[in-house]
Motif scaffolding. Structure first.
Motif, PDB file in Angstrom:
ATOM      1  N   LEU A   1       2.715   1.408 -14.859  1.00  0.00           N
ATOM      2  CA  LEU A   1       1.919   0.196 -15.058  1.00  0.00           C
ATOM      3  C   LEU A   1       2.697  -1.056 -14.659  1.00  0.00           C
ATOM      4  O   LEU A   1       2.140  -1.967 -14.034  1.00  0.00           O
ATOM      5  CB  LEU A   1       1.459   0.093 -16.510  1.00  0.00           C
ATOM      6  CG  LEU A   1       0.429   1.126 -16.958  1.00  0.00           C
ATOM      7  CD1 LEU A   1       0.093   0.921 -18.429  1.00  0.00           C
ATOM      8  CD2 LEU A   1      -0.811   1.064 -16.110  1.00  0.00           C
ATOM      9  N   GLY A   2       3.975  -1.107 -15.012  1.00  0.00           N
ATOM     10  CA  GLY A   2       4.791  -2.266 -14.640  1.00  0.00           C
ATOM     11  C   GLY A   2       4.948  -2.397 -13.137  1.00  0.00           C
ATOM     12  O   GLY A   2       4.850  -3.495 -12.580  1.00  0.00           O
ATOM     13  N   THR A   3       5.185  -1.286 -12.473  1.00  0.00           N
ATOM     14  CA  THR A   3       5.318  -1.310 -11.016  1.00  0.00           C
ATOM     15  C   THR A   3       4.004  -1.699 -10.354  1.00  0.00           C
ATOM     16  O   THR A   3       3.980  -2.493  -9.407  1.00  0.00           O
ATOM     17  CB  THR A   3       5.796   0.058 -10.503  1.00  0.00           C
ATOM     18  OG1 THR A   3       7.012   0.396 -11.168  1.00  0.00           O
ATOM     19  CG2 THR A   3       6.033   0.037  -9.008  1.00  0.00           C
ATOM     20  N   ALA A   4       2.903  -1.152 -10.860  1.00  0.00           N
ATOM     21  CA  ALA A   4       1.592  -1.505 -10.299  1.00  0.00           C
ATOM     22  C   ALA A   4       1.301  -2.992 -10.508  1.00  0.00           C
ATOM     23  O   ALA A   4       0.755  -3.650  -9.612  1.00  0.00           O
ATOM     24  CB  ALA A   4       0.498  -0.649 -10.940  1.00  0.00           C
ATOM     25  N   ALA A   5       1.654  -3.530 -11.659  1.00  0.00           N
ATOM     26  CA  ALA A   5       1.448  -4.963 -11.901  1.00  0.00           C
ATOM     27  C   ALA A   5       2.312  -5.807 -10.964  1.00  0.00           C
ATOM     28  O   ALA A   5       1.863  -6.837 -10.449  1.00  0.00           O
ATOM     29  CB  ALA A   5       1.752  -5.300 -13.356  1.00  0.00           C
TER      30      ALA A   5
ATOM     31  N   LEU B   1       3.861   5.558  -5.653  1.00  0.00           N
ATOM     32  CA  LEU B   1       3.676   5.585  -7.098  1.00  0.00           C
ATOM     33  C   LEU B   1       2.700   6.688  -7.499  1.00  0.00           C
ATOM     34  O   LEU B   1       2.924   7.406  -8.479  1.00  0.00           O
ATOM     35  CB  LEU B   1       3.154   4.221  -7.554  1.00  0.00           C
ATOM     36  CG  LEU B   1       3.328   3.832  -8.996  1.00  0.00           C
ATOM     37  CD1 LEU B   1       4.794   3.830  -9.385  1.00  0.00           C
ATOM     38  CD2 LEU B   1       2.738   2.455  -9.226  1.00  0.00           C
ATOM     39  N   PHE B   2       1.646   6.856  -6.732  1.00  0.00           N
ATOM     40  CA  PHE B   2       0.667   7.910  -6.993  1.00  0.00           C
ATOM     41  C   PHE B   2       1.287   9.293  -6.815  1.00  0.00           C
ATOM     42  O   PHE B   2       1.063  10.196  -7.625  1.00  0.00           O
ATOM     43  CB  PHE B   2      -0.549   7.735  -6.088  1.00  0.00           C
ATOM     44  CG  PHE B   2      -1.657   8.697  -6.379  1.00  0.00           C
ATOM     45  CD1 PHE B   2      -2.404   8.590  -7.538  1.00  0.00           C
ATOM     46  CD2 PHE B   2      -1.949   9.716  -5.491  1.00  0.00           C
ATOM     47  CE1 PHE B   2      -3.428   9.485  -7.820  1.00  0.00           C
ATOM     48  CE2 PHE B   2      -2.965  10.615  -5.754  1.00  0.00           C
ATOM     49  CZ  PHE B   2      -3.705  10.496  -6.926  1.00  0.00           C
TER      50      PHE B   2
ATOM     51  N   LYS C   1       0.835  -1.208   0.000  1.00  0.00           N
ATOM     52  CA  LYS C   1       0.000   0.000   0.000  1.00  0.00           C
ATOM     53  C   LYS C   1       0.868   1.256   0.000  1.00  0.00           C
ATOM     54  O   LYS C   1       0.534   2.256  -0.644  1.00  0.00           O
ATOM     55  CB  LYS C   1      -0.928   0.005   1.208  1.00  0.00           C
ATOM     56  CG  LYS C   1      -2.045  -1.013   1.112  1.00  0.00           C
ATOM     57  CD  LYS C   1      -2.907  -0.987   2.347  1.00  0.00           C
ATOM     58  CE  LYS C   1      -3.969  -2.081   2.288  1.00  0.00           C
ATOM     59  NZ  LYS C   1      -4.758  -2.136   3.524  1.00  0.00           N
ATOM     60  N   MET C   2       1.980   1.204   0.701  1.00  0.00           N
ATOM     61  CA  MET C   2       2.887   2.351   0.702  1.00  0.00           C
ATOM     62  C   MET C   2       3.526   2.529  -0.680  1.00  0.00           C
ATOM     63  O   MET C   2       3.731   3.653  -1.131  1.00  0.00           O
ATOM     64  CB  MET C   2       3.952   2.193   1.785  1.00  0.00           C
ATOM     65  CG  MET C   2       3.378   2.386   3.154  1.00  0.00           C
ATOM     66  SD  MET C   2       4.500   2.305   4.572  1.00  0.00           S
ATOM     67  CE  MET C   2       6.096   2.202   3.943  1.00  0.00           C
ATOM     68  N   GLN C   3       3.828   1.432  -1.355  1.00  0.00           N
ATOM     69  CA  GLN C   3       4.371   1.519  -2.700  1.00  0.00           C
ATOM     70  C   GLN C   3       3.354   2.133  -3.661  1.00  0.00           C
ATOM     71  O   GLN C   3       3.712   2.939  -4.505  1.00  0.00           O
ATOM     72  CB  GLN C   3       4.771   0.140  -3.218  1.00  0.00           C
ATOM     73  CG  GLN C   3       6.130  -0.315  -2.798  1.00  0.00           C
ATOM     74  CD  GLN C   3       6.486  -1.622  -3.486  1.00  0.00           C
ATOM     75  OE1 GLN C   3       5.706  -2.567  -3.477  1.00  0.00           O
ATOM     76  NE2 GLN C   3       7.655  -1.656  -4.076  1.00  0.00           N
ATOM     77  N   VAL C   4       2.098   1.750  -3.537  1.00  0.00           N
ATOM     78  CA  VAL C   4       1.044   2.327  -4.382  1.00  0.00           C
ATOM     79  C   VAL C   4       0.929   3.824  -4.098  1.00  0.00           C
ATOM     80  O   VAL C   4       0.801   4.626  -5.027  1.00  0.00           O
ATOM     81  CB  VAL C   4      -0.303   1.611  -4.148  1.00  0.00           C
ATOM     82  CG1 VAL C   4      -1.441   2.363  -4.808  1.00  0.00           C
ATOM     83  CG2 VAL C   4      -0.235   0.188  -4.670  1.00  0.00           C
TER      84      VAL C   4
END
Length: 186
Positions: free
Chosen positions: A136-140, A39-40, A33-36
């Motif tokens: 997109l790659g990181t989110a995947a 990323l945002f 969740k922290m990575q998301v």
């Protein structure tokens, strides 16, 4: 100024572990969740920087009264609203263009209108494509590891299937014979 910026970045790197501990401990956020969230924040920051650059661009490409995207926006704004747009309106228009470019939606109502703008716009579209691919790659990658128990189950199930298919092959040596199936054991 660069020295101050360097000091700020160094201070931020020292604060990061405490902030991470606070978010994970007190607010019970997972690392994913922290990575998301990070990323945002990165997406918002890049969208802002690109919008500022796009807004600044029209002042540099205004050669002898050549049409620019900003002049076109101001003319449309005057026709629809009867007055001049505020700097905030111009920034929001540039932010809108930036978000549409990064996400590759591109509705097409804000266009570069001269050669200088087209050159810079092409460069920004290439960079935006790379940024969007990274996001997109990181989110995947994050989504693929959200359920660690499911990943472990799939890994174990695949290893069991190989053991059943090749009874002579043990679990410890399966990765030697099929490294493309079990890259994580190497």
């Amino acid at each position: 100024r660069m020295l101050k910026l360097t000091r700020c970045l160094k201070a931020a790197s020292k604060v990061q572990p405490y902030l991470q501990e606070l978010l994970m401990g007190r607010f019970e956020l997972t690392y994913a969740k922290m990575q998301v969230g990070a990323l945002f924040v990165f997406l918002l920051f890049y969208t802002h920087v690109q919008a500022c650059f796009w807004g600044l661009l029209s002042s540099f490409t205004d050669f002898g009264g050549a049409p620019t995207w900003e002049k076109s926006f101001i003319d449309d704004y005057r026709a629809n609203n009867g007055g001049d747009p505020s700097p905030g309106d111009v920034y929001v228009a540039a932010l809108y263009w930036s978000a549409m470019t990064i996400t590759s939606i591109g509705y097409g109502e804000m266009l570069p209108l001269n050669t200088g703008e087209r050159m810079i716009c092409s460069f920004l579209m290439l960079i935006s494509g790379m940024v969007w691919t990274y996001i997109l790659g990181t989110a995947a990658g994050i989504a693929a590891t959200l359920e660690p128990n499911l990943v472990l189950f799939r890994t174990t199930s695949a290893l069991t299937a190989v053991e059943n298919a090749f009874p002579v092959c043990t679990a410890a040596s399966a990765h030697l014979h099929l490294p493309h199936v079990f890259p994580f054991y190497s």
